[in-house]
Write a protein that holds these residues in place. Sequence first.
Motif, PDB file in Angstrom:
ATOM      1  N   ASP A   1       0.823  -1.213   0.000  1.00  0.00           N
ATOM      2  CA  ASP A   1       0.000   0.000   0.000  1.00  0.00           C
ATOM      3  C   ASP A   1       0.858   1.264   0.000  1.00  0.00           C
ATOM      4  O   ASP A   1       0.454   2.294  -0.545  1.00  0.00           O
ATOM      5  N   TYR A   2       2.028   1.172   0.599  1.00  0.00           N
ATOM      6  CA  TYR A   2       2.910   2.344   0.673  1.00  0.00           C
ATOM      7  C   TYR A   2       3.316   2.807  -0.726  1.00  0.00           C
ATOM      8  O   TYR A   2       3.266   4.000  -1.037  1.00  0.00           O
ATOM      9  N   HIS A   3       3.722   1.887  -1.569  1.00  0.00           N
ATOM     10  CA  HIS A   3       4.168   2.266  -2.919  1.00  0.00           C
ATOM     11  C   HIS A   3       2.986   2.694  -3.795  1.00  0.00           C
ATOM     12  O   HIS A   3       3.152   3.532  -4.685  1.00  0.00           O
ATOM     13  N   ILE A   4       1.819   2.140  -3.542  1.00  0.00           N
ATOM     14  CA  ILE A   4       0.642   2.624  -4.265  1.00  0.00           C
ATOM     15  C   ILE A   4       0.341   4.062  -3.864  1.00  0.00           C
ATOM     16  O   ILE A   4       0.014   4.915  -4.707  1.00  0.00           O
ATOM     17  N   ALA A   5       0.478   4.362  -2.577  1.00  0.00           N
ATOM     18  CA  ALA A   5       0.279   5.737  -2.109  1.00  0.00           C
ATOM     19  C   ALA A   5       1.307   6.679  -2.714  1.00  0.00           C
ATOM     20  O   ALA A   5       0.972   7.812  -3.115  1.00  0.00           O
ATOM     21  N   GLN A   6       2.547   6.238  -2.825  1.00  0.00           N
ATOM     22  CA  GLN A   6       3.580   7.069  -3.442  1.00  0.00           C
ATOM     23  C   GLN A   6       3.273   7.316  -4.921  1.00  0.00           C
ATOM     24  O   GLN A   6       3.470   8.420  -5.433  1.00  0.00           O
ATOM     25  N   ALA A   7       2.783   6.290  -5.605  1.00  0.00           N
ATOM     26  CA  ALA A   7       2.436   6.452  -7.022  1.00  0.00           C
ATOM     27  C   ALA A   7       1.270   7.423  -7.194  1.00  0.00           C
ATOM     28  O   ALA A   7       1.247   8.220  -8.146  1.00  0.00           O
ATOM     29  N   MET A   8       0.301   7.361  -6.302  1.00  0.00           N
ATOM     30  CA  MET A   8      -0.820   8.305  -6.358  1.00  0.00           C
ATOM     31  C   MET A   8      -0.337   9.729  -6.128  1.00  0.00           C
ATOM     32  O   MET A   8      -0.804  10.675  -6.775  1.00  0.00           O
TER      33      MET A   8
END
Length: 337
Positions: A44-51
């Motif tokens: 979820d952390y990297h998805i948040a960074q991508a967003m």
Amino acid sequence: MKSVLKFIRRICLAGGSVFCLYSCKPGVPSELIQPSELEDILYDYHIAQAMADASPDSMNFRRYSYVEAVFAKYGVTKAEFDSTMVWYSAHATYLNDIYTHLRDRYSATVSALGGATGENDIYANLSAQGDTANIWHERTFRMLKSRFAEDRLLFTMAADTTFHRGDAMLWRFDPRYIFHGQVNEAYAGFYVEYDNDSTAGVTRRVYSNSQVQLRLEGDTAHNIREVGGFVYYKRSGEDGGLCLLSLQNIMLIRFHRQPEKKDTVAAASPADSLKEIPADSARKLVPVDSNSGPRLSPSQLRDSRPVERSIHVVKEKPYRIVRPARGSRGYGGRSRR
């Protein structure tokens, strides 16, 4: 019998020592986030960074709020996450396994949504042999920190007999940033040195989690002596927060130059063209002038000349109508008595 029992006893002792060795192997400290939970957090952390990268703002408010939402979801604090990542960055084997699982999970999610995944990567399953080969021999996963001597990746590779003149080179990797403060960035470079002491190079600024590809075309005039590259992680802020950069799926791809195909139509000689013409058609195409073509035999020369034919038409004389003389009985007028 005693020898057999002695042999079995030795096996049991060796097995016990191996079991003790593996059971005493140090693992992740209990006060840190364990690998299975850390994998879910990083997912979820990297998805948040991508967003956050998709809609950046000058104050990085979205990045901060998205990351805090991930921490709140799993009930961890920023300090706990940072201390955990510092320990894992010193034990890269654990992180390598975690990111391998994450890559599979991301690919499965993207595939379920109908997107292209890493399985469609034409370079994913390359070997070290062939015209297109992955010749990277070092670790495919590296972790960079914002500290001196740990903030860079350097490599050099001397050319061997498998390198050919005109080879093109491609160095590629997947960067993954882990930070919460100000925007950090890295710089990547790749070069090829030739036997005439000339060097070709390319550099790239790495500011997001998008794949980096550095390609250099081959020089057909000189042989390759050495290839090399670097990644330098530069920290932009001094807030003391966590700043990590992982480099994943590192590949160095070599492309052998393919031989150029000759145009057989343009390269064909006139003599070869005449060989492909049927014999009966060749007589019509060969000129009569002996200086402009092959010498002909008397029979071929006679057959090649046009034949002129004339038709003599005899015209018959038209019929002549003979009228009787005036005064004769055959004349239409009256006769004199």
